[in-house]
Design a protein around this motif. Structure first.
Motif, mmCIF file in Angstrom:
data_model
loop_
_atom_site.group_PDB
_atom_site.id
_atom_site.type_symbol
_atom_site.label_atom_id
_atom_site.label_comp_id
_atom_site.label_asym_id
_atom_site.label_seq_id
_atom_site.Cartn_x
_atom_site.Cartn_y
_atom_site.Cartn_z
ATOM 1 N N TYR A 74 31.958 32.177 2.992
ATOM 2 C CA TYR A 74 32.066 33.630 3.151
ATOM 3 C C TYR A 74 33.441 34.103 2.686
ATOM 4 O O TYR A 74 34.383 33.312 2.609
ATOM 5 N N GLU A 362 25.649 40.051 5.117
ATOM 6 C CA GLU A 362 25.113 38.694 5.125
ATOM 7 C C GLU A 362 25.212 38.064 6.513
ATOM 8 O O GLU A 362 24.305 37.371 6.965
ATOM 9 N N ARG A 366 21.742 37.255 9.164
ATOM 10 C CA ARG A 366 21.367 35.878 9.471
ATOM 11 C C ARG A 366 20.669 35.813 10.827
ATOM 12 O O ARG A 366 20.909 36.646 11.702
ATOM 13 N N HIS A 385 18.820 39.501 4.038
ATOM 14 C CA HIS A 385 19.705 38.346 3.880
ATOM 15 C C HIS A 385 19.386 37.614 2.580
ATOM 16 O O HIS A 385 18.243 37.259 2.317
ATOM 17 N N THR A 386 20.418 37.384 1.767
ATOM 18 C CA THR A 386 20.228 36.708 0.486
ATOM 19 C C THR A 386 20.684 35.262 0.501
ATOM 20 O O THR A 386 20.273 34.474 -0.363
ATOM 21 N N ARG A 388 23.756 34.364 -0.094
ATOM 22 C CA ARG A 388 24.738 34.196 -1.172
ATOM 23 C C ARG A 388 26.011 33.490 -0.712
ATOM 24 O O ARG A 388 26.713 32.879 -1.523
#
Length: 396
Positions: A74, A362, A366, A385-386, A388
């Protein structure tokens, strides 16, 4: 007179805030490599310049060995450990203060939680060399020279806060970070002047407070605000770092140092109590404060009514955390008589309005919210949520 949310408050050293609402410190997952402010950081805080009468930044680490404390993958924790951070700090202070409210820089050292150092293969420091079962990396006890340097680093970060235009600093002594680690019998096994007895476990937090005060006396405006955030207890089953009885003794020492406020970090909300009494933490800690040291509580506030209850019955100020995540204009709406229009939950439709950083979106989309208390309505944004930023380094 009954305290009202919109009653101004004047701190010990003369700073006045227009209301009793505080934006609590919350990590934005928005820093650039090295802890530098990003445009996403500025957008997030600028959108909340009217969230409260006093706004506290997320934690900024004060030493190169003090962070970053973040989820690997992150965006990083923000830093204030070098003069290179000053331009970003100035922009941050300006964004927060643009509507006339006070801005406080929270200063911090992660100690054993400086995960970024472990990821890069560097020593992670703590009061003592201890192998913690919940950490996938070793902790090295600090040398005397390292302790003294970190104390000086808190002073240097305070100097940067002053130069950047902040109205005060909050010393982060909560949430299992370094100052709490020194105070905790679980993590501090030292036998020198920095550990052992309760009095010696108080030595490091008190030294940091005195160094911050020294710098403020030399360089800051006379009304510069100094606060301290503390977790009232550290109890994990049969392991006890300290109880509220011991932390009240530490706070009693801080009162002698004439701080402006004490901020209780309360995971279960502003009404929460220890397990062995029906008295609230707010009540127990108010008992050891003098009239000039203000009490800040936090937690569970998503409405004007809850905020009013907190300041009328528990504390001088109420810090609003998740409530300002889902409602960036919390105080603005209360001031305008529009408290009934405060949003109290997140939804996909609210995402553009809340101005979250990509890292925050993000994190809160989660399933585990990165270990943070879930947001009301949080389940509705799970499809956003991806992944990434997701990694698997720091698994429990």
């Amino acid at each position: 007179m009954t305290k009202q949310l919109l009653t101004p408050l004047t701190f010990r050293h003369g700073a006045t805030i227009p209301n009793r609402m505080v934006m609590a410190p919350m990590q934005t997952h928005s820093g650039k490599r090295g802890g530098f402010v990003s445009e996403q950081t500025l957008q997030y805080y600028g959108a909340r310049s009217q969230a409260a009468g006093m706004l506290i930044t997320e934690f900024h680490y004060v030493s190169g060995n003090g962070g970053p404390a973040y989820e690997p993958g992150y965006p990083e924790q923000l830093g204030a450990y070098s003069d290179q951070h000053l331009p970003g700090l100035k922009k941050l202070a300006s964004a927060m203060k643009k509507d006339g409210n006070k801005a406080i820089l929270q200063i911090h050292h992660a100690g054993r939680s400086a995960i970024g150092r472990a990821v890069s293969g560097e020593d992670v420091l703590g009061p003592s060399t201890i192998d913690f079962a919940h950490l996938p990396y070793p902790i090295r006890g600090m040398t005397e020279a390292e302790i003294e340097a970190i104390i000086q680093d808190f002073g240097a970060a305070t100097k940067r806060a002053i130069e950047a235009g902040f109205d005060g600093v909050e010393i982060h002594g909560a949430n299992h970070y370094l100052l709490q680690q020194f105070f905790s019998a679980i993590s501090n096994h030292r036998t020198d002047q920095w550990g052992g007895s309760l009095e010696k476990r108080m030595a490091f937090p008190l030294a940091v407070v005195r160094e911050v005060k020294r710098v403020v006396a030399q360089l800051a405006p006379s009304d510069f605000i100094i606060g301290y955030r503390i977790s009232p207890e550290e109890i994990h089953g049969d392991q006890v770092g300290y109880t509220y009885r011991e932390s009240r003794q530490l706070i009693a020492q801080f009162v002698k140092e004439e701080l402006d406020y004490i901020h209780l970090s309360l995971w279960e909300g502003y009404q929460s109590t220890p397990k062995d009494t029906t008295r609230t933490y707010a009540d127990l800690f108010r008992e050891v404060l003098d009239d000039q040291t203000k009490l800040v509580t936090v937690g569970g506030v998503f409405s004007e009514a809850a905020a009013q209850d907190a300041v009328e019955n528990y504390s001088d100020l109420i810090a609003i955390a998740r409530g300002t995540l889902v409602e960036p204009e919390f105080a603005k709406k209360v001031i305008a008589g529009q408290g009934d229009q405060i949003f109290d939950r997140i939804s996909p439709e609210r995402i553009p309005a809340v101005k979250w950083t990509p890292g925050l979106l993000e994190a809160f989309s989660r399933d585990d919210s990165l270990g943070l208390p879930p947001l009301p309505g949080g389940e509705s944004i799970r499809p956003l949520h991806t992944g990434r930023y997701d990694m698997y380094y720091h698994q429990s």
